[in-house]
Design an enzyme around this catalytic site. Structure first.
Site, PDB file in Angstrom:
ATOM      1  N   GLU A 134     -18.000  11.274  -0.368  1.00  0.00           N
ATOM      2  CA  GLU A 134     -17.589  11.277  -1.774  1.00  0.00           C
ATOM      3  C   GLU A 134     -18.447  10.310  -2.590  1.00  0.00           C
ATOM      4  OE1 GLU A 134     -13.077  12.926  -1.282  1.00  0.00           O
ATOM      5  OE2 GLU A 134     -13.262  10.797  -1.689  1.00  0.00           O
TER       6      GLU A 134
ATOM      7  N   GLN B 129      -1.135  10.241   3.978  1.00  0.00           N
ATOM      8  CA  GLN B 129       0.107  10.974   4.267  1.00  0.00           C
ATOM      9  C   GLN B 129       0.968  10.372   5.389  1.00  0.00           C
ATOM     10  OE1 GLN B 129       2.163  13.196   2.954  1.00  0.00           O
ATOM     11  NE2 GLN B 129       0.895  13.165   1.136  1.00  0.00           N
TER      12      GLN B 129
ATOM     13  N   GLY C  68       0.859  -1.194   0.000  1.00  0.00           N
ATOM     14  CA  GLY C  68       0.000   0.000   0.000  1.00  0.00           C
ATOM     15  C   GLY C  68       0.893   1.241   0.000  1.00  0.00           C
TER      16      GLY C  68
ATOM     17  N   VAL D  18       0.410 -13.277   4.072  1.00  0.00           N
ATOM     18  CA  VAL D  18       1.250 -13.605   5.226  1.00  0.00           C
ATOM     19  C   VAL D  18       0.351 -14.025   6.381  1.00  0.00           C
ATOM     20  CG1 VAL D  18       2.996 -12.769   6.818  1.00  0.00           C
ATOM     21  CG2 VAL D  18       3.038 -12.047   4.428  1.00  0.00           C
TER      22      VAL D  18
END
Ligand code: FAD
Length: 423
Positions: free
Chosen positions: A174, A323, A17, A83
């Site tokens: 959204e 971020q 990611g 994993v």
């Protein structure tokens, strides 16, 4: 796993990611061996998943092959694997394709949808955390339109056209805006046999306003934008159950619907094997120090959404957005190089660049540290930042082209039921 034994330290990264990819990139010029593992062979740009769900973008324009990201690093290996277990005593992990020894292990596995233990909601509602899930939502919405067209009762037709989104955070807001655009622009033009007024979009939020992590200014503006698009907002409402037919809530609000999209929260999904003391209650995130080392382990790190780093400014950990994941990935890369060359690692400090959400064409809200604004300019900034953050030049060009085409034509071109969704 067919990975050669290195004569340099081996860094194993679980998860491609935002955090894992930025870590791998920052190690590209090191002499360390990098092994990146992910259950998918691509990186997903999650902020635009809602556009896949609402037929605005094709899924391949928001995903990117992980092998391509590693191509410049000669001593790197990608394996598509789930994993399953960590054995910290022997520095070894167990995966769906075999076992692997590590010198340093980085857990960057993100989060999973939180259904708060309600099995009925989990079985009947639609999560939106991955590309396949976004495609499921796309198919379901389009299938519902087709079923509504042939429904033989008003009640059934309305249930197909009733869309309930649970969670009024950026994802819910959204998505509600994007689905409202289908109602306002696509239904009247192409579904002449349906009355677009019968299509309802309900946004349910437990807090007293939408976008609770953002400023009041952003919430007020977003609510006004959503209402102008015809979205019905229900605040202070908690969903109690959804049995596939009816949504029940803590208030007297009951909604009959074929579609509930669950955007009400996420939780960590720690991998088996580490000491339970290293996991934060409730959020299921690994407790890390300022260098992202997992509590109780010197050579195991966690970064991004799965990491819980309490600091003076963020006593409850960093927000689970892109971020912190990107910044932690970049710094940990530099720190691993320092640690393997006997230098002291640098502590992490989060640089908050602000937050934003879009609510359909020409409408967005932006919160910066000293400045909050909404409307067309905010929407333009939102588009520019998301376009430039996409991985890969090809994806940026395709998304730009699609957005321009959709903007001019009031269209959403990816309205295809390629892989039908079966409830
Ligand atoms: C719908 C949606 C919209 C969002 N919108 C925004 C936004 O507008 N702005 C923003 O800043 N943030 C947004 N976020 C949040 C943001 O996407 C996350 O904060 C960010 O992706 C976290 O990065 P990460 O690397 O920690 O985890 P992820 O990006 O989730 O990556 C984790 C990776 O680990 C892999 N993985 C997990 N478990 C295993 C395992 N056991 N074995 C192998 N691989 C595994 C997964 O396949 C995945 O590729 C959104 C999230 C969602 C779901």
């Amino acid at each position: 796993m067919n990975i050669p034994e290195p004569n340099v330290p081996r860094i194993v990264i679980i998860g491609g990611g935002f955090a894992g990819v930025n870590l791998a990139k920052s190690l590209a010029n090191s002499n360390l061996q990098i092994v990146l593992l992910d259950k998918h062979n691509y990186h997903t740009f999650q902020p635009l998943l809602y556009q896949v769900s609402s037929s605005g973008l094709e899924p391949d324009s928001i995903a990117y092959p992980l092998r391509k990201i590693l191509k410049k690093h000669k001593n790197s290996f990608f394996r598509m694997a789930d994993v399953e277990q960590i054995d910290a005593t022997h520095n070894q992990i167990t995966t769906s394709i075999g076992k692997l020894h590590y010198d340093y292990l980085v857990i960057a596995t993100g989060t999973t949808t939180n259904f708060f233990g309600n099995a009925s909601i989990e079985a009947n509602s639609m999560p939106m955390k991955s590309v396949p899930q976004a495609l499921n939502i796309r198919s379901l919405i389009l299938q519902n339109f087709e079923k509504a067209a042939i429904a033989n009762s008003e009640e059934a037709r309305k249930a197909y056209l009733n869309f309930v989104i649970v969670g009024g955070g950026p994802t819910g807001v959204e998505l509600a805006g994007a689905i409202a655009e289908l109602k306002n622009h696509i239904l009247p033009r192409e579904y002449h046999d349906l009355n677009s007024e019968h299509m309802q979009i309900h946004l349910l939020e437990g807090a007293d306003r939408v976008l609770p992590p953002m400023s009041k200014h952003a919430s007020t503006k977003a609510e006004a934008f959503l209402k102008s698009l015809g979205v019905k907002i229900h605040t202070n409402v908690f969903v109690k159950n959804y049995d596939g037919i009816e949504v029940t809530t803590n208030s007297d609000l009951v909604l009959k619907t074929e579609t509930v999209i669950w955007a009400a929260g996420v939780t960590g999904a720690p991998i088996n094997g580490l000491n339970p003391d290293s996991i934060k209650d409730k959020t299921n995130r690994y407790i890390v120090n300022r260098c992202n080392q997992v509590k109780g382990y010197d050579t195991i790190f966690a970064i991004g959404d799965i990491a819980y780093m309490a600091t003076e400014n963020f006593p409850n950990g960093h927000p689970q957005v892109a971020q912190p994941a990107i910044q932690q990935g970049k710094l940990l890369g530099k720190n691993l190089i320092r640690m393997t060359t006997n230098q002291t690692p640098k502590p992490f400090t989060y640089h908050d660049k602000g937050s934003m959400a879009t609510i359909g064409r020409n409408k967005a809200v932006v919160d910066l540290k000293h400045f909050k604004f909404g409307g067309f300019f905010a929407w333009f900034i939102w588009m520019f930042i998301h376009l430039m953050s996409l991985v890969g030049f090809r994806n940026r060009v395709i998304v730009f082209f699609n957005w321009t085409y959709n903007y001019i034509n009031f269209d959403k071109a990816a309205r295809l039921i390629i892989r039908p969704f079966k409830k």
